[in-house]
Design a protein around this motif. Structure first.
Motif, short mmCIF file in Angstrom:
data_model
loop_
_atom_site.label_atom_id
_atom_site.label_comp_id
_atom_site.label_asym_id
_atom_site.label_seq_id
_atom_site.Cartn_x
_atom_site.Cartn_y
_atom_site.Cartn_z
N ILE A 149 0.73 -1.20 -0.03
CA ILE A 149 0.20 -0.04 0.04
C ILE A 149 0.56 1.19 0.04
O ILE A 149 0.79 2.34 -0.84
N LEU A 150 2.10 1.04 0.70
CA LEU A 150 2.99 2.48 0.86
C LEU A 150 3.50 2.66 -0.54
O LEU A 150 3.70 3.58 -1.00
N LEU A 151 4.11 1.54 -1.33
CA LEU A 151 4.50 1.49 -2.61
C LEU A 151 3.50 2.29 -3.46
O LEU A 151 3.90 2.82 -4.42
N ALA A 152 2.37 1.85 -3.42
CA ALA A 152 1.24 2.14 -4.32
C ALA A 152 0.96 3.85 -4.18
O ALA A 152 0.81 4.37 -5.11
N LEU A 153 0.96 4.09 -3.02
CA LEU A 153 0.84 5.60 -2.66
C LEU A 153 1.84 6.40 -3.27
O LEU A 153 1.72 7.59 -3.35
N ARG A 154 3.10 5.99 -3.19
CA ARG A 154 4.33 6.55 -4.03
C ARG A 154 4.48 6.49 -5.13
O ARG A 154 5.57 7.15 -5.94
N ARG A 155 3.72 5.57 -6.05
CA ARG A 155 3.69 5.47 -7.50
C ARG A 155 3.53 6.81 -8.28
O ARG A 155 2.80 7.63 -7.78
N PRO A 156 4.09 7.19 -9.12
CA PRO A 156 4.15 8.30 -9.95
C PRO A 156 2.87 8.68 -10.74
O PRO A 156 2.45 9.75 -10.74
N GLU A 157 2.30 7.38 -11.06
CA GLU A 157 0.96 7.52 -11.74
C GLU A 157 -0.30 7.62 -10.72
O GLU A 157 -1.25 7.96 -11.51
N GLY A 158 -0.13 7.90 -9.50
CA GLY A 158 -1.18 7.73 -8.65
C GLY A 158 -1.74 6.48 -8.20
O GLY A 158 -1.48 5.57 -8.90
N PHE A 159 -2.24 6.59 -6.92
CA PHE A 159 -2.82 5.18 -6.38
C PHE A 159 -3.66 4.48 -7.31
O PHE A 159 -3.37 3.11 -7.39
N ARG A 160 -4.67 5.13 -7.63
CA ARG A 160 -5.76 4.37 -8.48
C ARG A 160 -5.33 3.86 -9.70
O ARG A 160 -5.43 2.53 -10.06
N ALA A 161 -4.53 4.46 -10.36
CA ALA A 161 -3.86 4.07 -11.70
C ALA A 161 -2.98 2.98 -11.46
O ALA A 161 -2.86 2.06 -12.15
N PRO A 168 0.85 -4.00 -15.62
CA PRO A 168 2.26 -4.11 -14.93
C PRO A 168 2.39 -4.99 -13.53
O PRO A 168 1.41 -5.50 -13.25
N GLY A 169 3.60 -5.43 -13.28
CA GLY A 169 3.86 -6.50 -12.66
C GLY A 169 3.46 -6.04 -11.25
O GLY A 169 3.03 -6.66 -10.23
N PHE A 170 3.54 -4.64 -11.06
CA PHE A 170 3.26 -4.18 -9.43
C PHE A 170 1.77 -4.49 -9.06
O PHE A 170 1.39 -4.72 -7.86
N VAL A 171 0.92 -4.48 -10.06
CA VAL A 171 -0.34 -4.68 -9.85
C VAL A 171 -0.82 -6.23 -9.36
O VAL A 171 -1.48 -6.34 -8.18
N SER A 172 -0.06 -7.16 -9.97
CA SER A 172 -0.01 -8.61 -9.20
C SER A 172 0.37 -8.49 -7.63
O SER A 172 0.04 -8.96 -6.94
N LEU A 173 1.45 -7.75 -7.47
CA LEU A 173 2.20 -7.55 -6.39
C LEU A 173 1.27 -7.25 -5.20
O LEU A 173 1.08 -7.52 -4.21
N PHE A 174 0.71 -6.05 -5.71
CA PHE A 174 -0.09 -5.39 -4.74
C PHE A 174 -1.44 -6.14 -4.28
O PHE A 174 -1.65 -6.44 -3.24
#
Length: 296
Positions: free
Chosen positions: A52-64, A178-184
């Motif tokens: 969740i912390l990683l997602a909040l720091r993503r440049p495209e925004g949390f929802r995207a 993206p691979g991050f979606v699966s991780l999240f």
């Protein structure tokens, strides 16, 4: 890929497998002392908070960053991963770290086999032969029909099958995400699912064991972060062979900390399984069909 990236990737992989081995050492101690579901639940709370912390720091925004086209696949993946972790950790308490990891080493071969019906990938006859040889190594370890065989011996094999299916489904989702979606979603959905069975099995811990549990969860978190960084700097086929070092490290932990025996069938069977796995990895580096995926 530069030589510097290759060396950095190998160093990161070696760091990751060392941390995973230490994590498994903690797993056995905690699962022998407390309920397995509760132990895994606490670990997943840390994991969910991390993604969740990683997602909040993503440049495209949390929802995207977390938007997915495969919600049901992610639920299936998270369910498989939770079940696999609980089964393999429970297996540690029954047959030990050494025997569990010796059987679980067949997982990359199962991934190659499952990629045919699910991903429609082609596997060469050489790889099918390697898969067959690897399974014969599992039989050497398990020794069916002998006095040492037990139902508990099937736990790491079932865990390997679940993790292989999880890995193949992960590759299916990352074809258009993206691979991050699966991780999240593995972390968030997994934390929700394991909490549903972990909270009813809550047990009070001593302050020392709370410290052990926190260390366990943090080591698991850092190990996964290091592995992610590893695959950011180099190709999976370059570093994947070094992942087998985890078997050696876990064996040392099993022998010197938990005083587990190391039998000749386990040594021979593990050599067969690892040899077959390394052959398929060598094929993957040559660009042959049946490539493998990494541990998330």
């Amino acid at each position: 890929m530069t030589e510097q990236n290759r060396r950095k990737g190998i160093a990161l992989m070696l760091t990751a497998v060392t941390l995973f081995a230490i994590q498994d050492g903690f797993s056995r101690y905690l699962a022998e002392t407390y309920n397995v579901f509760m132990v895994i639940m606490v670990r997943y709370w840390f994991f969910a908070g991390f993604v969740i912390l990683l997602a909040l720091r993503r440049p495209e925004g949390f929802r995207a960053a977390v938007r997915t086209h495969h919600p049901f696949l992610h639920i299936a993946r998270a369910s498989l991963l939770i079940a696999e972790v609980c089964v393999i950790v429970y297996g540690y308490t029954l047959i030990g770290l050494i025997n569990s990891h010796a059987v679980f080493a067949v997982c990359p071969l199962l991934i190659a086999a499952l990629s045919v019906p699910i991903l429609r990938e082609k596997v060469t006859w050489q790889n099918w032969l390697a898969i067959g040889i690897g399974m014969s190594g599992v039989l050497i370890i398990l020794q069916p029909g002998s006095g040492v065989f037990s139902f508990a011996s099937l736990l790491p094999l079932s865990a390997a099958l679940m993790f292989a299916l999880y890995s193949v489904l992960t590759r299916l989702t990352t074809r258009d995400e993206p691979g991050f979606v699966s991780l999240f979603w593995s972390g968030v959905i997994g934390a929700i699912l394991v909490s549903a069975i972990g909270l009813p099995n809550w047990q009070n811990m001593t302050p020392l064991d709370w410290g052990m549990t926190t260390a366990y969860a943090l080591i698991a978190l850092v190990a996964n972060w290091v592995l992610i960084r590893c695959y950011e700097v180099t190709e999976a086929a370059t570093v994947q062979p070094f992942a087998y070092l985890q078997i050696v490290l876990v064996t040392l932990i099993g022998i010197f900390i938990y005083h587990e025996p190391l039998g000749l069938p386990v040594i021979l069977g593990t050599c067969v399984v690892v040899g077959a796995g390394l052959y398929t990895l060598w094929n993957a580096r040559r660009g042959a069909p049946g490539r493998l995926v990494s541990r998330p």
